[in-house]
Design a protein around this motif. Sequence first.
Motif, PDB file in Angstrom:
ATOM      1  N   UNK A 158       0.833  -1.198   0.000  1.00 23.73           N
ATOM      2  CA  UNK A 158       0.000   0.000   0.000  1.00 23.73           C
ATOM      3  C   UNK A 158       0.871   1.252   0.000  1.00 23.73           C
ATOM      4  N   UNK A 159       1.988   1.211   0.735  1.00 20.36           N
ATOM      5  CA  UNK A 159       2.861   2.374   0.799  1.00 20.36           C
ATOM      6  C   UNK A 159       3.457   2.717  -0.571  1.00 20.36           C
ATOM      7  N   UNK A 160       3.494   1.732  -1.458  1.00 20.78           N
ATOM      8  CA  UNK A 160       4.032   1.985  -2.812  1.00 20.78           C
ATOM      9  C   UNK A 160       2.950   2.434  -3.792  1.00 20.78           C
ATOM     10  N   UNK A 161       1.746   2.637  -3.301  1.00 20.53           N
ATOM     11  CA  UNK A 161       0.653   3.091  -4.159  1.00 20.53           C
ATOM     12  C   UNK A 161       0.926   4.506  -4.673  1.00 20.53           C
ATOM     13  N   UNK A 162       0.536   4.772  -5.923  1.00 24.53           N
ATOM     14  CA  UNK A 162       0.760   6.074  -6.556  1.00 24.53           C
ATOM     15  C   UNK A 162      -0.258   7.079  -6.012  1.00 24.53           C
ATOM     16  N   UNK A 163       0.168   7.910  -5.059  1.00 20.28           N
ATOM     17  CA  UNK A 163      -0.732   8.884  -4.440  1.00 20.28           C
ATOM     18  C   UNK A 163      -1.101   9.979  -5.423  1.00 20.28           C
ATOM     19  N   UNK A 164      -0.191  10.344  -6.312  1.00 21.42           N
ATOM     20  CA  UNK A 164      -0.483  11.383  -7.298  1.00 21.42           C
ATOM     21  C   UNK A 164      -1.589  10.917  -8.247  1.00 21.42           C
ATOM     22  N   UNK A 165      -1.557   9.643  -8.622  1.00 19.48           N
ATOM     23  CA  UNK A 165      -2.606   9.090  -9.481  1.00 19.48           C
ATOM     24  C   UNK A 165      -3.943   9.049  -8.730  1.00 19.48           C
ATOM     25  N   UNK A 166      -3.882   8.739  -7.437  1.00 17.73           N
ATOM     26  CA  UNK A 166      -5.090   8.747  -6.595  1.00 17.73           C
ATOM     27  C   UNK A 166      -5.696  10.153  -6.572  1.00 17.73           C
ATOM     28  N   UNK A 167      -4.864  11.168  -6.428  1.00 19.24           N
ATOM     29  CA  UNK A 167      -5.305  12.564  -6.426  1.00 19.24           C
ATOM     30  C   UNK A 167      -5.941  12.902  -7.773  1.00 19.24           C
ATOM     31  N   UNK A 199       4.476   8.717  -3.828  1.00 14.26           N
ATOM     32  CA  UNK A 199       3.923   7.459  -3.335  1.00 14.26           C
ATOM     33  C   UNK A 199       3.194   7.722  -2.023  1.00 14.26           C
ATOM     34  N   UNK A 200       2.253   6.845  -1.712  1.00 17.97           N
ATOM     35  CA  UNK A 200       1.467   7.014  -0.492  1.00 17.97           C
ATOM     36  C   UNK A 200       2.360   7.078   0.739  1.00 17.97           C
ATOM     37  N   UNK A 201       3.408   6.269   0.767  1.00 16.32           N
ATOM     38  CA  UNK A 201       4.307   6.235   1.926  1.00 16.32           C
ATOM     39  C   UNK A 201       5.036   7.542   2.165  1.00 16.32           C
ATOM     40  N   UNK A 202       5.076   8.418   1.151  1.00  8.93           N
ATOM     41  CA  UNK A 202       5.753   9.707   1.299  1.00  8.93           C
ATOM     42  C   UNK A 202       4.862  10.775   1.923  1.00  8.93           C
ATOM     43  N   UNK A 203       3.558  10.511   1.980  1.00 11.13           N
ATOM     44  CA  UNK A 203       2.605  11.506   2.486  1.00 11.13           C
ATOM     45  C   UNK A 203       2.628  11.481   4.006  1.00 11.13           C
ATOM     46  N   UNK A 219      -6.521   4.699   3.568  1.00 11.10           N
ATOM     47  CA  UNK A 219      -5.242   4.707   2.870  1.00 11.10           C
ATOM     48  C   UNK A 219      -4.158   5.272   3.785  1.00 11.10           C
ATOM     49  N   UNK A 220      -4.524   6.278   4.569  1.00 15.07           N
ATOM     50  CA  UNK A 220      -3.609   6.865   5.542  1.00 15.07           C
ATOM     51  C   UNK A 220      -3.901   6.289   6.921  1.00 15.07           C
ATOM     52  N   UNK A 221      -2.861   5.941   7.639  1.00 12.79           N
ATOM     53  CA  UNK A 221      -3.016   5.306   8.945  1.00 12.79           C
ATOM     54  C   UNK A 221      -3.495   6.286  10.018  1.00 12.79           C
ATOM     55  N   UNK A 222      -3.200   7.576   9.823  1.00  9.41           N
ATOM     56  CA  UNK A 222      -3.623   8.584  10.796  1.00  9.41           C
ATOM     57  C   UNK A 222      -4.156   9.806  10.056  1.00  9.41           C
ATOM     58  N   UNK A 223      -4.953  10.591  10.767  1.00  9.79           N
ATOM     59  CA  UNK A 223      -5.515  11.803  10.176  1.00  9.79           C
ATOM     60  C   UNK A 223      -4.480  12.920  10.268  1.00  9.79           C
ATOM     61  N   UNK A 224      -3.752  13.105   9.182  1.00 14.38           N
ATOM     62  CA  UNK A 224      -2.664  14.090   9.170  1.00 14.38           C
ATOM     63  C   UNK A 224      -3.186  15.492   9.416  1.00 14.38           C
ATOM     64  N   UNK A 225      -4.461  15.737   9.095  1.00 11.70           N
ATOM     65  CA  UNK A 225      -5.037  17.068   9.299  1.00 11.70           C
ATOM     66  C   UNK A 225      -4.982  17.513  10.756  1.00 11.70           C
TER      67      UNK A 225
END
Length: 366
Positions: free
Chosen positions: A90-99, A126-130, A179-185
């Motif tokens: 999951x951490x290797x998922x393309x976050x930019x493509x998701x956006x 990648x998702x892991x970078x967010x 997709x995110x383990x915690x609410x970064x907001x």
Amino acid sequence: MDTCTKVFLRRKEISGGRLSLYLDFYPPIRNPHTNRLSRREGLGIYLYANPQSAREREFNASMEEKAEAIRCRRFEQLLNEQFGFLDKEKMRMDFLDYFRKKCYKKHQKWKVVYEHFSDFCRGKCLLGEVTEDFCKRFQKYLLEGGRRDDRKGTLAHNSIAGYWSTFRALLKEAYQEKLLRENINDYLTKIEWKDTKIEFLSLDEVKKLAATPCKHEVLKRAALFSCLTGLRISDIQQLSWDHIIKAEDGYVMRLRTEKTEEEANLPITEEALELCGERSEGLVFKELKRSMINYPLKAWIAEAGITRRITFHCFRHTYATLLSHNGVPIYTISKMLTHRSVKNTQKYAEVTDPDKRSAAKTISLK
């Protein structure tokens, strides 16, 4: 402790002498795209229901092996989520493509923010970078970065505030979809909006525009239509004849606004209806292009003798201000503008507040 979700590989007979393979979850899991609980996930893998040859039997065995591998992977992913293990795939998922895919059903501003974000991460994320630090660096990029186009200067503060709010909305959806383990907001600060001057036209100026020829007739009709209805350019471009229906006391527009996604029933006057032209099929303002609201609009406004900087959105301000000036209650104006909160509408009442005018005249040196 909650029951661990089990994943079963099932078969279902379909047409053409085939079997469709799907996954069966118990208890149900939440679909990340619809946010609804679901028991099934189709794999798009099909078998021969009655294999007649060695090749067909070999094909079935190969497809079942692939389906079983997917079943095991799904179970591993669910286990990682339930017990907090790091899911490396999951951490290797393309976050930019998701956006990018999220932008399809969102307001146009999402696409603009996506372009800024793509520039920021240089086309790869990648998702892991967010992380919290990564998002704060994007906030700093917006606050300090230049425009995407060739114009000099930085982004307007309220544009930055809006873009940052949109990005935080994206993070919220990613968190809700697990997709995110915690609410970064929770760790990000809001960029506050600044009060800005509301530019609008007087009724006499609107009449001047109506009497001034425009190179693009559809632009003129759309602009005056906005002055009489308060619709945004995005909603005018998407307005179809199916949205305009006959009611008991006249015509109304039934539509979902693009920006706020609010369902609205808005009365439309005969005068505004005339600007739509002859009733037909499809879009009302078919030939209206975004490019028209730049130079062609400026040229038309200048020819009308109006020297202030007037954008297409100012026609919406004009509608709201004229309503307020004529004593329409602020709550009604809010509903007509499809605002989610009356707070967003109060600025129009302040522009034409008669009490302020009376108060200003109480002190005189003459």
